[in-house]
Design a protein around this motif. Structure first.
Motif, mmCIF file in Angstrom:
data_model
loop_
_atom_site.group_PDB
_atom_site.id
_atom_site.type_symbol
_atom_site.label_atom_id
_atom_site.label_comp_id
_atom_site.label_asym_id
_atom_site.label_seq_id
_atom_site.Cartn_x
_atom_site.Cartn_y
_atom_site.Cartn_z
ATOM 1 N N UNK A 6 0.689 -1.296 -0.092
ATOM 2 C CA UNK A 6 -0.020 0.059 -0.139
ATOM 3 C C UNK A 6 0.743 1.441 0.163
ATOM 4 N N UNK A 7 2.179 1.095 0.627
ATOM 5 C CA UNK A 7 2.962 2.315 0.683
ATOM 6 C C UNK A 7 4.087 2.057 -0.315
ATOM 7 N N UNK A 8 3.806 1.276 -1.379
ATOM 8 C CA UNK A 8 4.739 1.170 -2.670
ATOM 9 C C UNK A 8 6.126 0.670 -2.030
ATOM 10 N N UNK A 9 6.236 -0.180 -0.917
ATOM 11 C CA UNK A 9 7.335 -0.931 -0.412
ATOM 12 C C UNK A 9 7.280 -2.280 -0.776
ATOM 13 N N UNK A 10 8.656 -2.656 -1.405
ATOM 14 C CA UNK A 10 8.792 -4.150 -1.745
ATOM 15 C C UNK A 10 10.114 -4.862 -1.131
ATOM 16 N N UNK A 11 9.800 -6.099 -0.595
ATOM 17 C CA UNK A 11 10.957 -6.446 0.282
ATOM 18 C C UNK A 11 11.588 -7.587 -0.789
ATOM 19 N N UNK A 23 18.862 -8.544 3.156
ATOM 20 C CA UNK A 23 17.389 -8.093 2.952
ATOM 21 C C UNK A 23 17.269 -6.559 2.730
ATOM 22 N N UNK A 24 16.536 -6.127 1.805
ATOM 23 C CA UNK A 24 16.258 -4.741 1.574
ATOM 24 C C UNK A 24 14.777 -4.513 1.021
ATOM 25 N N UNK A 25 14.566 -2.994 0.888
ATOM 26 C CA UNK A 25 13.265 -2.784 0.609
ATOM 27 C C UNK A 25 13.234 -1.855 -0.767
ATOM 28 N N UNK A 26 12.950 -2.085 -1.461
ATOM 29 C CA UNK A 26 12.865 -1.083 -2.834
ATOM 30 C C UNK A 26 11.478 -0.234 -2.834
ATOM 31 N N UNK A 27 11.474 0.881 -3.369
ATOM 32 C CA UNK A 27 10.143 1.693 -3.444
ATOM 33 C C UNK A 27 9.754 1.999 -4.993
ATOM 34 N N UNK A 28 8.536 2.159 -5.266
ATOM 35 C CA UNK A 28 8.072 2.434 -6.615
ATOM 36 C C UNK A 28 8.570 4.155 -6.757
ATOM 37 N N UNK A 29 8.571 4.203 -8.160
ATOM 38 C CA UNK A 29 8.641 5.910 -8.301
ATOM 39 C C UNK A 29 7.572 6.516 -9.053
ATOM 40 N N UNK A 30 7.373 7.637 -8.770
ATOM 41 C CA UNK A 30 6.013 8.351 -9.439
ATOM 42 C C UNK A 30 6.419 9.010 -10.602
ATOM 43 N N UNK A 31 5.703 9.603 -11.294
ATOM 44 C CA UNK A 31 5.446 10.126 -12.668
ATOM 45 C C UNK A 31 6.891 10.933 -13.017
ATOM 46 N N UNK A 32 7.298 11.377 -11.938
ATOM 47 C CA UNK A 32 8.534 12.500 -11.951
ATOM 48 C C UNK A 32 9.667 11.807 -11.715
ATOM 49 N N UNK A 33 9.648 10.642 -11.503
ATOM 50 C CA UNK A 33 10.853 9.647 -11.434
ATOM 51 C C UNK A 33 11.316 9.655 -9.873
ATOM 52 N N UNK A 34 10.534 10.400 -9.020
ATOM 53 C CA UNK A 34 10.994 10.534 -7.701
ATOM 54 C C UNK A 34 10.391 9.337 -6.885
ATOM 55 N N UNK A 35 11.234 8.711 -5.770
ATOM 56 C CA UNK A 35 10.902 7.531 -5.101
ATOM 57 C C UNK A 35 9.802 7.956 -4.139
#
Length: 133
Positions: A6-11, A23-35
């Protein structure tokens, strides 16, 4: 890992050159390319099982029956902290501000994300980068 998504976090787990898992956490990016929600990932990603429990215990020890601001909870790195605010009462939030922009998450959601992170870290075979944290 429903709340984390829900918060755009992927383990995920990566392999370090020393053949140690990380172990890490990646995040999605918005249309501007910001995380999106990088601040949450930055705070949470350095905390192993020991610090997850410390953070949970500290949050659960707070008295949310009165207003307060500026209660800081520190993670594994002393440069990384989150602020807990309860203003107005009974609306506690966790504030993450690593990059200069406040990310506000209800404490109930953050505790769910924290539990999801704990379950994920527990599932990673040792040795791994967070097993002593």
């Amino acid at each position: 890992m429903e709340t984390a998504k829900k918060y755009n976090l992927t383990f995920y787990v990566s392999e370090l050159p020393s053949f140690t898992r990380r172990p890490g956490i990646s995040v999605s990016r918005n249309i501007d390319g910001n995380s999106l929600n990088y601040e949450i990932a930055s705070f949470l990603g350095n905390n192993g099982l020991e610090f997850i429990e410390i953070i949970k215990d500290e949050i659960n020890s707070l008295d949310f029956t009165y207003e307060f601001k500026g209660y800081n909870i520190w993670g594994y790195y002393d440069a990384e902290y989150m602020e807990i605010r309860n203003y107005p009462p009974s609306k506690p939030v966790a504030i993450f501000n690593t990059g200069g922009t406040e990310v506000i998450v209800p404490v109930t959601d953050f505790l769910k994300i924290l539990e999801e992170w704990k379950v994920f870290v527990e599932s990673v075979p040792e040795p791994h980068w967070l097993d002593q944290r």
